[in-house]
Design an enzyme around this catalytic site. Structure first.
Site, short mmCIF file in Angstrom:
data_model
loop_
_atom_site.label_atom_id
_atom_site.label_comp_id
_atom_site.label_asym_id
_atom_site.label_seq_id
_atom_site.Cartn_x
_atom_site.Cartn_y
_atom_site.Cartn_z
N TYR A 120 -43.56 -7.37 -34.01
CA TYR A 120 -44.59 -8.13 -33.26
C TYR A 120 -44.00 -8.76 -32.00
O TYR A 120 -44.66 -9.47 -31.26
CB TYR A 120 -45.20 -9.22 -34.14
CG TYR A 120 -44.18 -10.21 -34.64
CD1 TYR A 120 -43.53 -10.03 -35.86
CD2 TYR A 120 -43.82 -11.32 -33.87
CE1 TYR A 120 -42.57 -10.92 -36.31
CE2 TYR A 120 -42.87 -12.21 -34.30
CZ TYR A 120 -42.23 -12.01 -35.53
OH TYR A 120 -41.27 -12.88 -35.96
N GLY A 121 -42.71 -8.52 -31.78
CA GLY A 121 -42.05 -9.06 -30.58
C GLY A 121 -41.23 -7.93 -29.99
O GLY A 121 -41.75 -6.83 -29.75
N SER A 122 -39.94 -8.17 -29.86
CA SER A 122 -39.10 -7.14 -29.22
C SER A 122 -39.03 -5.86 -30.05
O SER A 122 -38.73 -4.79 -29.54
CB SER A 122 -37.69 -7.68 -29.02
OG SER A 122 -37.14 -8.01 -30.29
N GLU A 176 -31.65 -9.93 -35.89
CA GLU A 176 -32.55 -11.08 -36.09
C GLU A 176 -31.80 -12.25 -36.75
O GLU A 176 -32.39 -13.07 -37.45
CB GLU A 176 -33.73 -10.67 -36.96
CG GLU A 176 -34.52 -9.48 -36.45
CD GLU A 176 -35.23 -9.77 -35.13
OE1 GLU A 176 -34.81 -9.22 -34.10
OE2 GLU A 176 -36.16 -10.56 -35.13
N1 LIG Z 1 -39.11 -10.28 -35.48
C1 LIG Z 1 -39.64 -10.03 -34.16
C2 LIG Z 1 -38.53 -9.94 -33.23
C3 LIG Z 1 -38.40 -11.27 -32.63
C4 LIG Z 1 -37.42 -11.06 -31.55
O1 LIG Z 1 -37.83 -10.73 -30.45
N2 LIG Z 1 -36.16 -11.20 -31.96
C5 LIG Z 1 -35.12 -11.22 -30.99
C6 LIG Z 1 -33.95 -11.93 -31.56
S1 LIG Z 1 -33.76 -13.49 -30.78
C7 LIG Z 1 -34.71 -9.81 -30.61
O2 LIG Z 1 -34.67 -8.94 -31.44
N3 LIG Z 1 -34.39 -9.67 -29.33
C8 LIG Z 1 -33.87 -8.44 -28.82
C9 LIG Z 1 -33.87 -8.58 -27.32
O3 LIG Z 1 -34.26 -9.67 -26.85
O4 LIG Z 1 -33.50 -7.61 -26.63
C10 LIG Z 1 -40.34 -8.71 -34.09
O5 LIG Z 1 -40.88 -8.32 -35.13
O6 LIG Z 1 -40.39 -8.11 -33.01
#
Ligand SMILES: N[C@@H](CCC(=O)N[C@@H](CS)C(=O)NCC(=O)O)C(=O)O
Length: 294
Positions: A54-56, A132
């Site tokens: 749901y994010g990155s 994560e």
């Molecule tokens: N759990 C979230 C991910 C949340 C998130 O964006 N986590 C960061 C960790 S702080 C990440 O993976 N970042 C990778 C990046 O920013 O390139 C998802 O399902 O997408």
């Protein structure tokens, strides 16, 4: 201080640095067309697992999967309530990334579900547990396919959520405000890149994959972040760079001619700084919180 006038600092800025400030810095928006969302299923096993992004995880897919479905989970809302000290910020200057907060059962979070082949399960979970690592916990929720939910099929799916109380939680009081979140995104960069790259990739993915779905939290942050970029960034960077030019020349002592190798060498170092990832953010954070206008 060298007999350098403000006029000469303006000339140095205009000649050597204005082009960096006014140049449009491309945001590295990821082309995720290769994800094969909702395409035919490959051979799978009943021991495969599903992971929800749901994010990155929607646009930075650095793990093998055999199927990708768009859809949603119920009872949560997506919020930029998590500090990022290892991807889009640092321990000294954290960035902001998304997590989920508990909400009404009618609330939905849209994203992508990835089917991980059982042979890859251990390695993928080990990789994502590390990715994560800053405050996120793995748990299980129910996923609903969308828009092809006519089959009303649901899936048990794993998800990473950073819950309140973890060391990097940023969902309380002023830290939960759109203005504070946007300012933090505007001025942060980490080992994985700038925080604005993270934000604009998430927004781009949502607008492309779920065009009819309105996420007010994302849109409010986008409005404030665009305001900062379009109305404040140039002024803040110009002021910061002119201070850096003055400090650079001051450090070389009095009356040094501008064509002196030492001056040229120092200015060249400053020019090189304007070419590295995050140069804007490093200067913006100094200026934004120097008591000037926002
Ligand atoms: N759990 C979230 C991910 C949340 C998130 O964006 N986590 C960061 C960790 S702080 C990440 O993976 N970042 C990778 C990046 O920013 O390139 C998802 O399902 O997408």
């Amino acid at each position: 201080m060298s007999n350098i006038s403000l006029h000469q600092i303006d000339n140095i800025y205009n000649e050597l640095f204005r082009k960096f400030v006014e140049g449009v810095e491309s945001v590295n928006v990821v082309d995720f067309q290769h994800l094969n969302v909702n395409k035919e299923r490959k051979v799978t096993s009943e021991n495969d697992i599903w992971i929800f992004g749901y994010g990155s995880l929607m646009w930075k897919v650095d793990f093998p999967y055999v199927d990708c479905q768009s859809g949603y989970i119920c009872g949560y809302l997506r919020r930029f309530y998590q500090h990022s000290i290892d991807h889009r910020g640092t321990k000294i200057k954290p960035g902001r990334v998304v997590t989920l907060i508990k909400a009404e059962l009618t609330d939905r979070v849209y994203g992508l579900a990835y089917r991980i082949a059982v042979k890859d399960k251990e390695n993928v979970l080990k990789h994502l547990d590390y990715r994560e690592k800053n405050g996120y916990q793995r748990c299980e929720v129910t996923f609903h396919k969308f828009p092809d939910d006519s089959k009303e099929s649901t899936l048990k799916i794993l998800i990473y959520i950073a819950t309140p109380g973890n060391e990097s939680w940023a969902g309380e009081g002023d830290e939960a405000s759109v203005i504070k979140i946007a300012e933090q995104i505007f001025t942060s960069v980490g080992p994985s890149g700038t925080n604005r790259d993270y934000f604009f990739n998430l927004l781009h993915t949502m607008l492309t994959l779920f065009p009819g779905i309105k996420d007010n939290h994302l849109l409010e942050i986008d409005n404030e972040l665009q305001r900062l970029i379009l109305t404040c960034e140039t002024k803040l960077l110009e002021r910061a760079l002119k201070k850096e030019i003055a400090l650079t020349l001051h450090s070389l002592g009095n009356n040094i001619p501008l064509n002196d190798d030492a001056v040229q060498g120092q200015l060249y170092q400053l020019i090189k700084h304007c070419s590295k990832v995050g140069w804007r953010e490093e200067l913006l954070v100094k200026e934004l919180y120097s008591g000037k206008e926002k």
